[in-house]
Motif scaffolding. Structure first.
Motif, short mmCIF file in Angstrom:
data_model
loop_
_atom_site.label_atom_id
_atom_site.label_comp_id
_atom_site.label_asym_id
_atom_site.label_seq_id
_atom_site.Cartn_x
_atom_site.Cartn_y
_atom_site.Cartn_z
N ALA A 1 69.93 -10.40 -16.87
CA ALA A 1 70.17 -9.32 -17.82
C ALA A 1 68.98 -8.39 -17.90
O ALA A 1 69.09 -7.26 -18.37
CB ALA A 1 70.47 -9.90 -19.21
N GLY A 2 67.82 -8.85 -17.40
CA GLY A 2 66.61 -8.05 -17.43
C GLY A 2 66.76 -6.68 -16.78
O GLY A 2 66.45 -5.65 -17.41
N PRO A 3 67.24 -6.61 -15.52
CA PRO A 3 67.43 -5.30 -14.91
C PRO A 3 68.43 -4.43 -15.65
O PRO A 3 68.29 -3.20 -15.67
CB PRO A 3 67.94 -5.65 -13.50
CG PRO A 3 67.47 -7.02 -13.25
CD PRO A 3 67.49 -7.70 -14.57
N LEU A 4 69.44 -5.06 -16.25
CA LEU A 4 70.44 -4.28 -16.97
C LEU A 4 69.86 -3.71 -18.26
O LEU A 4 70.13 -2.56 -18.61
CB LEU A 4 71.65 -5.17 -17.27
CG LEU A 4 72.27 -5.85 -16.04
CD1 LEU A 4 73.48 -6.67 -16.44
CD2 LEU A 4 72.65 -4.83 -14.98
N ILE A 5 69.05 -4.52 -18.95
CA ILE A 5 68.36 -3.99 -20.13
C ILE A 5 67.44 -2.85 -19.73
O ILE A 5 67.37 -1.81 -20.40
CB ILE A 5 67.57 -5.11 -20.83
CG1 ILE A 5 68.52 -6.19 -21.36
CG2 ILE A 5 66.71 -4.55 -21.96
CD1 ILE A 5 67.82 -7.43 -21.87
N ALA A 6 66.75 -3.03 -18.61
CA ALA A 6 65.86 -1.98 -18.11
C ALA A 6 66.65 -0.71 -17.82
O ALA A 6 66.17 0.40 -18.08
CB ALA A 6 65.14 -2.45 -16.85
N GLY A 7 67.85 -0.89 -17.29
CA GLY A 7 68.67 0.28 -17.00
C GLY A 7 69.14 0.99 -18.25
O GLY A 7 69.18 2.21 -18.31
N VAL A 8 69.47 0.19 -19.30
CA VAL A 8 69.96 0.78 -20.55
C VAL A 8 68.84 1.55 -21.26
O VAL A 8 69.02 2.68 -21.69
CB VAL A 8 70.53 -0.31 -21.47
CG1 VAL A 8 70.83 0.26 -22.84
CG2 VAL A 8 71.81 -0.89 -20.86
N VAL A 9 67.67 0.93 -21.37
CA VAL A 9 66.57 1.60 -22.06
C VAL A 9 65.82 2.56 -21.14
O VAL A 9 65.15 3.49 -21.60
CB VAL A 9 65.57 0.57 -22.65
CG1 VAL A 9 66.28 -0.38 -23.58
CG2 VAL A 9 64.84 -0.19 -21.56
N GLY A 10 65.94 2.31 -19.83
CA GLY A 10 65.19 3.12 -18.88
C GLY A 10 65.60 4.57 -18.86
O GLY A 10 64.75 5.47 -18.75
N GLY A 11 66.91 4.83 -18.98
CA GLY A 11 67.39 6.21 -18.95
C GLY A 11 66.86 7.04 -20.10
O GLY A 11 66.21 8.07 -19.89
N PRO A 12 67.13 6.63 -21.35
CA PRO A 12 66.60 7.39 -22.48
C PRO A 12 65.07 7.48 -22.48
O PRO A 12 64.50 8.53 -22.80
CB PRO A 12 67.10 6.60 -23.70
CG PRO A 12 68.33 5.90 -23.21
CD PRO A 12 68.03 5.54 -21.78
N LEU A 13 64.39 6.37 -22.14
CA LEU A 13 62.93 6.40 -22.10
C LEU A 13 62.43 7.37 -21.04
O LEU A 13 61.49 8.14 -21.27
CB LEU A 13 62.39 4.99 -21.83
CG LEU A 13 60.87 4.86 -21.72
CD1 LEU A 13 60.21 5.31 -23.02
CD2 LEU A 13 60.48 3.42 -21.38
#
Length: 453
Positions: free
Chosen positions: A161-173
């Protein structure tokens, strides 16, 4: 020489189910969140180049093919040093080596802000791969020292789930950081590299003091619970060795290990070919605000998270892991094929469907080598599979970029990637692994399961 990361009880005993269940529940609450956090920043530092593509390509005057090469260059250094890195982890222990990995990759990510042309960017990406080499196989090997087979699939699903969390927060960040363009004389993509690299260094310094190599080192487990977990894992390892004991050398040459490496190569070629060009997919939808653009990029990631949850519930608890793996691959094939022929909005939905299958298969896939390999052979074999697989990350973005540049769209690339998943499905049919481990592993009690998040 005895490994610092592998406990060796003198005599494997039948574990107390209640203690084992208690230990598994505590490990999910205390250990897994830390590993997921580490993976989140690992993936942010790997994925930030994708978000920066429009800005960095304009600033450094990169063609689509050159950008794809820069994206894929990460995997060159990563793949070459995977096996040596994991063997060092086996000797030194996960705490010391994973901390070293985090600190160095965070530092290199920050230094990437100094890139001044295509060649320097590629060099920094290669160095980032070298710094991060061994992280994923090291964490997967660590999970083998903590979780019995029936629970390892669920733990692996939580990890990925780590990469998916990174993808979710990565875009807005990324949208916020790219919006700092011009502040202090820096480009937005330079702020992106600097800000997202620093947390990895800080977390690495903390991990060097906290991360337990095995249950016996965890201060938050009592001695009886820790021993029950170690006994269960030792008993499973003994069962695996009784069926077929592979040395490190034999494991690295074993036909099944090489077939798994081929499957993982196909997986990484496809997922990285899609991920690093996801911004281009969203860009086909027309003029969008930065917020809308970043939000739409998270859709495939959220759907992939659902796939992890669905497939993760069954990984390790069924003897038919190959069948589950094939289901994930077939969903990926259908999604990518549809993405090639549908209009832009529906194409994004199809990519999301493909992500559901490709991400869902991960916890299922990593159950297979765990049923064959133990000890040093597991450390080396898992690293070899991941090492060869990462070469797909080197090829995928470059190949998709070249096709996009020559054809003007991603349609042909999607068809090619769907064909690669067909190859992975054919390789899966050739793999044969023991089935009894998943069926005979002890099952945690319902009472403790209810306490876990």
């Amino acid at each position: 020489m005895r490994s610092a990361s592998v406990p060796e009880p003198a005599r494997p005993a039948t574990p107390d189910d209640s203690l084992l269940s208690k230990g598994v529940a505590l490990a999910r609450r205390r250990l897994i969140p830390v590993l997921v956090l580490m993976y989140v920043f690992s993936y942010l530092d790997r994925l930030n180049l994708s978000y920066a593509e429009p800005s960095i390509s304009r600033t450094l005057e990169l063609s689509a093919t050159v950008f794809g090469a820069a994206a894929g260059a990460f995997f060159l250094g990563y793949a070459v040093l995977e096996v040596p890195s994991n063997l060092i982890l086996y000797r030194l222990g996960a705490r010391k080596w994973l901390a070293r990995i985090m600190i160095t990759w965070g530092a290199v990510s920050m230094l990437s802000a100094l890139a001044w042309d295509a060649a320097s960017l590629i060099v920094f990406r290669v160095l980032l791969g070298i710094a991060e080499a061994g992280f994923i196989p090291g964490v997967l090997f660590l999970l083998m020292q903590w979780f019995p087979a029936r629970e390892r699939g669920r733990a692996t699903a939580l990890l990925f789930a780590g990469p998916l969390i990174a993808g979710v927060v990565g875009g807005p960040l990324a949208g916020l950081l790219l919006g700092l363009d011009g502040v202090a004389g820096l480009h937005g993509w330079q702020w992106l590299f600097l800000v997202e690299g620093l947390p990895a260094v800080l977390i690495g310094l903390w991990v060097a003091r906290w991360l337990p190599n095995h249950p016996g080192e965890a201060g938050w487990l009592d001695a009886k619970t820790a021993q029950a977990m170690q006994d269960a894992i030792a008993a499973e390892a003994a069962s695996t060795r009784s069926r077929e004991q592979l040395s490190l050398g034999k494991a690295l040459r074993d036909r099944r290990v090489l077939l798994l490496a081929g499957i993982y190569l196909c997986y990484h070629l496809v997922t990285n070919g899609v991920t690093f060009w996801l911004a281009a997919v969203v860009g086909q939808l027309g003029e969008l605000s930065t917020t809308a653009f970043s939000t739409l990029m998270t859709i495939p990631i959220l759907v992939a998270a659902i796939g992890l949850v669905v497939f993760g519930r069954y990984a390790g608890r069924t003897s038919n892991s190959r069948g589950l793996l094939l289901v994930g691959l077939l969903i990926g094939i259908a999604g990518l094929t549809a993405a090639a022929v549908l209009p832009p909005w529906l194409s994004l939905v199809a990519v999301a469907v493909a992500s559901f299958g490709s991400s869902g298969l991960l916890p299922v896939f990593w159950e297979l080598p765990a049923r064959l390999l133990t000890g040093r052979a597991a450390a080396g074999g898992i690293a070899l599979i991941n090492s060869i697989g990462q070469l797909g990350g080197l090829v995928g973005p470059t190949l998709v970029g070249a096709i996009k540049e020559s054809s003007g769209s991603l349609d042909q690339a999607y068809l090619l990637l769907a064909g690669v998943l067909v190859v992975a499905a054919l390789l899966t049919l050739l793999v044969r692994f023991p089935r009894d481990q998943a069926e005979t592993s002890p099952s945690p009690s319902t009472e403790v399961e209810a306490e876990t998040p």
